[in-house]
Design a protein around this motif. Structure first.
Motif, mmCIF file in Angstrom:
data_model
loop_
_atom_site.group_PDB
_atom_site.id
_atom_site.type_symbol
_atom_site.label_atom_id
_atom_site.label_comp_id
_atom_site.label_asym_id
_atom_site.label_seq_id
_atom_site.Cartn_x
_atom_site.Cartn_y
_atom_site.Cartn_z
ATOM 1 N N TRP A 227 0.835 -1.197 0.000
ATOM 2 C CA TRP A 227 0.000 0.000 0.000
ATOM 3 C C TRP A 227 0.881 1.262 0.000
ATOM 4 C CZ3 TRP A 227 -5.534 0.322 1.971
ATOM 5 C CH2 TRP A 227 -6.209 -0.883 1.744
ATOM 6 N N GLY A 228 0.269 2.401 0.272
ATOM 7 C CA GLY A 228 1.011 3.655 0.262
ATOM 8 C C GLY A 228 2.140 3.701 1.269
ATOM 9 N N SER A 229 2.004 2.928 2.336
ATOM 10 C CA SER A 229 3.076 2.863 3.333
ATOM 11 C C SER A 229 4.363 2.310 2.753
ATOM 12 C CB SER A 229 2.636 2.013 4.525
ATOM 13 O OG SER A 229 2.210 0.730 4.103
ATOM 14 N N ALA A 230 4.272 1.576 1.635
ATOM 15 C CA ALA A 230 5.474 1.027 0.996
ATOM 16 C C ALA A 230 6.418 2.142 0.570
ATOM 17 C CB ALA A 230 5.095 0.165 -0.207
ATOM 18 N N LYS B 144 10.682 -6.674 -2.073
ATOM 19 C CA LYS B 144 10.073 -7.994 -2.182
ATOM 20 C C LYS B 144 8.933 -8.153 -1.179
ATOM 21 C CE LYS B 144 11.323 -12.901 -2.521
ATOM 22 N NZ LYS B 144 10.752 -13.009 -3.886
ATOM 23 N N ALA B 145 9.130 -7.652 0.036
ATOM 24 C CA ALA B 145 8.095 -7.742 1.069
ATOM 25 C C ALA B 145 6.829 -6.988 0.672
ATOM 26 C CB ALA B 145 8.629 -7.210 2.391
ATOM 27 N N ASN B 146 6.993 -5.959 -0.147
ATOM 28 C CA ASN B 146 5.845 -5.161 -0.595
ATOM 29 C C ASN B 146 5.366 -5.555 -1.984
ATOM 30 O OD1 ASN B 146 5.146 -2.848 1.411
ATOM 31 N ND2 ASN B 146 7.373 -2.970 1.456
ATOM 32 N N GLU B 147 5.874 -6.668 -2.497
ATOM 33 C CA GLU B 147 5.479 -7.209 -3.803
ATOM 34 C C GLU B 147 5.700 -6.207 -4.924
ATOM 35 O OE1 GLU B 147 1.490 -8.690 -3.399
ATOM 36 O OE2 GLU B 147 2.142 -10.389 -2.173
ATOM 37 N N ILE B 148 6.788 -5.443 -4.809
ATOM 38 C CA ILE B 148 7.153 -4.492 -5.862
ATOM 39 C C ILE B 148 8.065 -5.163 -6.869
ATOM 40 C CG2 ILE B 148 8.346 -2.299 -6.281
ATOM 41 C CD1 ILE B 148 7.338 -1.494 -3.431
ATOM 42 N N ILE B 149 8.789 -6.174 -6.427
ATOM 43 C CA ILE B 149 9.596 -6.999 -7.330
ATOM 44 C C ILE B 149 9.219 -8.455 -7.126
ATOM 45 C CG2 ILE B 149 11.522 -5.420 -7.461
ATOM 46 C CD1 ILE B 149 12.965 -7.103 -5.388
ATOM 47 N N MET C 142 4.978 3.184 -7.080
ATOM 48 C CA MET C 142 3.698 3.445 -7.729
ATOM 49 C C MET C 142 3.579 2.728 -9.067
ATOM 50 S SD MET C 142 3.225 7.464 -6.648
ATOM 51 C CE MET C 142 1.466 7.617 -6.925
ATOM 52 N N ARG C 143 4.710 2.390 -9.677
ATOM 53 C CA ARG C 143 4.674 1.595 -10.918
ATOM 54 C C ARG C 143 4.033 0.223 -10.684
ATOM 55 N NH1 ARG C 143 8.988 -1.291 -14.047
ATOM 56 N NH2 ARG C 143 9.905 -1.718 -11.990
ATOM 57 N N SER C 144 4.086 -0.252 -9.434
ATOM 58 C CA SER C 144 3.519 -1.567 -9.126
ATOM 59 C C SER C 144 2.012 -1.519 -8.899
ATOM 60 C CB SER C 144 4.210 -2.164 -7.893
ATOM 61 O OG SER C 144 3.874 -1.440 -6.718
ATOM 62 N N TRP C 145 1.430 -0.315 -8.874
ATOM 63 C CA TRP C 145 -0.014 -0.157 -8.711
ATOM 64 C C TRP C 145 -0.660 -0.009 -10.091
ATOM 65 C CZ3 TRP C 145 0.548 4.345 -4.645
ATOM 66 C CH2 TRP C 145 1.152 3.834 -3.485
ATOM 67 N N GLY C 146 -1.983 0.052 -10.133
ATOM 68 C CA GLY C 146 -2.664 0.215 -11.406
ATOM 69 C C GLY C 146 -2.219 1.471 -12.127
ATOM 70 N N PRO C 147 -2.006 1.383 -13.449
ATOM 71 C CA PRO C 147 -2.328 0.295 -14.386
ATOM 72 C C PRO C 147 -1.291 -0.827 -14.483
ATOM 73 C CG PRO C 147 -1.534 2.192 -15.607
ATOM 74 C CD PRO C 147 -1.585 2.606 -14.171
#
Length: 205
Positions: free
Chosen positions: A10-13, A200-205, A165-170
């Motif tokens: 989420w935004g906390s990431a 990795k913990a925030n599912e960004i990679i 933010m690249r990991s969020w929509g779209p």
């Protein structure tokens, strides 16, 4: 030690990655489910009546919210994560920081819970927000010339925003197809070994 209340991905990431990059010790407190009645919401509400993440409790108990405010606090402790004061790049950094939180971020506020705002047409609001968000990213794409980061060789907190933010929509596929400059910056951040664990913990990679 600071305590960062948030939810992975989420935004906390954004704040979690910034703190990690600045090597500022913190404890992450997962409040997943805070957006519905329950113990997690009750916990967060005692610190932040608005019940938003990130909520950051500093070493002496002071509460900070808003990613941009947290970014400025991080810069007080680690000035190298922004262009030098007095340089033109510094003013552009300030502009982009406020632009991201004032323009792009609100599209998630409304699109993630559209039924709160237009209960009769939530899907239309979600779709409209997504299309507007895409137009904002396309505008930003025209402003950038990564080498490899937003401000050349210097890694800044703007790059953190873009990577998360690249990991969020779209999401990744759209960015790769439509915004290669933003994609290149985000990829450069994601390759930093010191950020691998938190990304990795925030599912960004």
């Amino acid at each position: 030690m600071m305590k960062l209340y948030g939810v992975p991905g989420w935004g906390s990431a954004i704040s979690e990655v910034m703190l990690t990059l600045a090597d500022i010790p913190y404890q992450f407190v997962n409040v997943d489910g805070f957006d519905a009645p329950g113990p997690q919401r009750s916990l967060l509400e005692t610190l932040n009546p608005l019940c938003q993440v990130p909520t950051l409790v500093l070493e002496h108990g002071e509460v900070m919210t808003e990613t941009a405010a947290i970014a400025l606090m991080v810069l007080d402790r680690c000035p190298d994560l922004a262009p030098p004061v007095g340089q033109p790049e510094r003013r552009q950094f300030q502009r982009l920081l406020i632009w991201l939180v004032a323009n792009v971020y609100p599209t998630f506020t409304y699109a993630d819970y559209p039924e709160r705002w237009v209960p009769d047409a939530p899907e239309q609001l979600r779709e409209n927000c997504l299309e507007y968000r895409k137009s904002l990213w396309l505008w930003l794409e025209e402003q950038l010339n990564p080498a490899p980061y937003t401000f050349g060789e210097q890694l800044t907190l703007i790059d953190v925003y873009l990577a998360v933010m690249r990991s969020w929509g779209p999401r990744h596929a759209w960015f790769a197809a439509n915004t290669p400059k933003i994609t290149a910056i985000a990829d450069a951040v994601c390759r930093l070994p010191e950020l691998h664990k938190v990304l990795k913990a925030n599912e960004i990679i």
